[in-house]
Design a protein around this motif. Structure first.
Motif, mmCIF file in Angstrom:
data_model
loop_
_atom_site.group_PDB
_atom_site.id
_atom_site.type_symbol
_atom_site.label_atom_id
_atom_site.label_comp_id
_atom_site.label_asym_id
_atom_site.label_seq_id
_atom_site.Cartn_x
_atom_site.Cartn_y
_atom_site.Cartn_z
ATOM 1 N N LEU A 108 -11.077 -9.217 1.749
ATOM 2 C CA LEU A 108 -10.099 -8.133 1.902
ATOM 3 C C LEU A 108 -8.923 -8.571 2.763
ATOM 4 O O LEU A 108 -7.765 -8.300 2.464
ATOM 5 N N ILE A 109 -9.259 -9.263 3.864
ATOM 6 C CA ILE A 109 -8.211 -9.719 4.790
ATOM 7 C C ILE A 109 -7.280 -10.704 4.085
ATOM 8 O O ILE A 109 -6.057 -10.618 4.207
ATOM 9 N N MET A 110 -7.850 -11.634 3.306
ATOM 10 C CA MET A 110 -7.010 -12.647 2.677
ATOM 11 C C MET A 110 -6.097 -12.033 1.612
ATOM 12 O O MET A 110 -4.945 -12.421 1.487
ATOM 13 N N LYS A 111 -6.638 -11.032 0.873
ATOM 14 C CA LYS A 111 -5.821 -10.378 -0.145
ATOM 15 C C LYS A 111 -4.580 -9.746 0.514
ATOM 16 O O LYS A 111 -3.450 -9.900 0.053
ATOM 17 N N MET A 112 -4.848 -9.080 1.631
ATOM 18 C CA MET A 112 -3.778 -8.400 2.361
ATOM 19 C C MET A 112 -2.783 -9.408 2.969
ATOM 20 O O MET A 112 -1.575 -9.237 2.896
ATOM 21 N N GLU A 150 -2.218 -12.630 2.108
ATOM 22 C CA GLU A 150 -1.486 -13.477 1.154
ATOM 23 C C GLU A 150 -0.159 -12.817 0.791
ATOM 24 O O GLU A 150 0.894 -13.456 0.818
ATOM 25 N N VAL A 151 -0.224 -11.513 0.502
ATOM 26 C CA VAL A 151 0.998 -10.785 0.138
ATOM 27 C C VAL A 151 1.965 -10.811 1.319
ATOM 28 O O VAL A 151 3.148 -11.131 1.175
ATOM 29 N N ALA A 154 6.731 -14.924 5.632
ATOM 30 C CA ALA A 154 6.624 -16.159 6.394
ATOM 31 C C ALA A 154 7.721 -17.169 6.107
ATOM 32 O O ALA A 154 8.164 -17.878 7.007
ATOM 33 N N GLY A 155 8.196 -17.211 4.830
ATOM 34 C CA GLY A 155 9.220 -18.187 4.491
ATOM 35 C C GLY A 155 10.549 -17.861 5.142
ATOM 36 O O GLY A 155 11.311 -18.737 5.514
ATOM 37 N N LYS A 156 10.815 -16.552 5.281
ATOM 38 C CA LYS A 156 12.147 -16.116 5.720
ATOM 39 C C LYS A 156 12.333 -16.242 7.223
ATOM 40 O O LYS A 156 13.323 -16.755 7.711
ATOM 41 N N LEU A 212 -2.853 -21.766 2.093
ATOM 42 C CA LEU A 212 -1.722 -20.892 1.761
ATOM 43 C C LEU A 212 -0.421 -21.439 2.358
ATOM 44 O O LEU A 212 0.602 -21.536 1.671
ATOM 45 N N LEU A 213 -0.452 -21.839 3.633
ATOM 46 C CA LEU A 213 0.761 -22.353 4.287
ATOM 47 C C LEU A 213 1.201 -23.667 3.641
ATOM 48 O O LEU A 213 2.386 -23.927 3.488
ATOM 49 N N LYS A 214 0.215 -24.466 3.226
ATOM 50 C CA LYS A 214 0.543 -25.729 2.563
ATOM 51 C C LYS A 214 1.296 -25.440 1.253
ATOM 52 O O LYS A 214 2.325 -26.048 0.969
ATOM 53 N N ASN A 215 0.774 -24.476 0.480
ATOM 54 C CA ASN A 215 1.434 -24.111 -0.786
ATOM 55 C C ASN A 215 2.840 -23.577 -0.549
ATOM 56 O O ASN A 215 3.740 -23.801 -1.362
ATOM 57 N N LEU A 216 2.997 -22.827 0.546
ATOM 58 C CA LEU A 216 4.317 -22.246 0.838
ATOM 59 C C LEU A 216 5.219 -23.254 1.567
ATOM 60 O O LEU A 216 6.359 -22.939 1.902
#
Ligand code: AMP
Length: 214
Positions: free
Chosen positions: A63-67, A69-70, A76-78, A99-103
């Motif tokens: 649940l935490i990761m779903k929330m 990730e969005v 985070a990028g901005k 996730l951070l690696k992908n972004l």
């Protein structure tokens, strides 16, 4: 800045995070605040999360990761960010790393707030929170009380003791921290990202963090 704040419940992560946002406009992303707002709004995430939170247990990783990730994909990028209360388990830390690696986002470092247990217990039992989910100002009945009639000085809403700040829930949260979240100290040490800060006074801690960012 792009940092993670680690520390036991009551270590002052929320206060330190807020002070850090004032330095450079980075956003505070607090999973606890997001979850409490979802509970208040009665969303399906809120309903599912509430049962775990009231007992002082962790909300399931999925649940935490779903929330998150969005949230991270949007924010985070901005801007810079200060993660407050996330990750809380090794699976969350691993998922965040991917996730951070992908972004293509690199963390500056991970701040571990070290606070003696007696200070933590005293802080948690005397802590009160504004009931307005958009405000959530934190008070302390000894050192920083709300108004005489128990209202928030910022927005005027009632100031309450959170359900997860009763004595039983506090004991459970501290045990959960020792069992699950404290393992993250070793995880980030191995990643070469960990910095420890003895944290009794939040303003002094923020000054020390600021120096390490230079
Ligand atoms: P906090 O305000 O950070 O102490 O969070 C309050 C409660 O929300 C915790 O006791 C957990 O039940 C839940 N929570 C917050 N962040 C997380 C997380 N990253 N993983 C699992 N549960 C969380």
């Amino acid at each position: 800045m792009r940092i993670i704040l680690l520390g036991a419940p009551g270590a002052g992560k929320g206060t330190v995070a807020k002070l850090l946002t004032e330095l450079d406009g980075s956003v505070q992303i607090s999973t606890g605040d997001i979850l409490r707002a979802a509970v208040k709004e009665g969303t399906s995430l809120g309903k599912e999360a509430k049962q775990h939170m009231d007992r002082g247990d962790l909300v399931p990783d999925a649940l935490i990761m779903k929330m998150m990730e969005v949230r991270l994909q949007n924010d985070a990028g901005k801007k810079g960010f200060i993660l407050d209360g996330f990750p809380r388990t090794i699976p969350q830390a691993e998922a965040l790393r991917d996730l951070l690696k992908n972004l293509k986002i690199r963390l500056d470092f991970v701040v571990n707030l070290e606070v003696p247990k007696e200070v933590i217990l005293d802080r948690l039992t005397t802590r009160r929170t504004c009931s307005n989910p958009d405000c959530q100002e934190i008070y302390n009945i000894k050192s920083n009380p709300p108004t005489a009639d128990g209202k928030c000085k910022k927005c005027g809403s009632i100031v309450i003791q959170r359900e997860d700040e009763t004595e039983d829930a506090i004991i459970n949260r501290l045990e959960t921290y020792d069992k699950k979240t404290a393992l993250l100290i070793g995880f980030y040490e191995e990643e070469g990202l960990l910095k420890n800060f003895l944290s009794i006074n939040s303003k002094e801690t923020v000054e020390a963090i600021k120096k390490s960012l230079l």
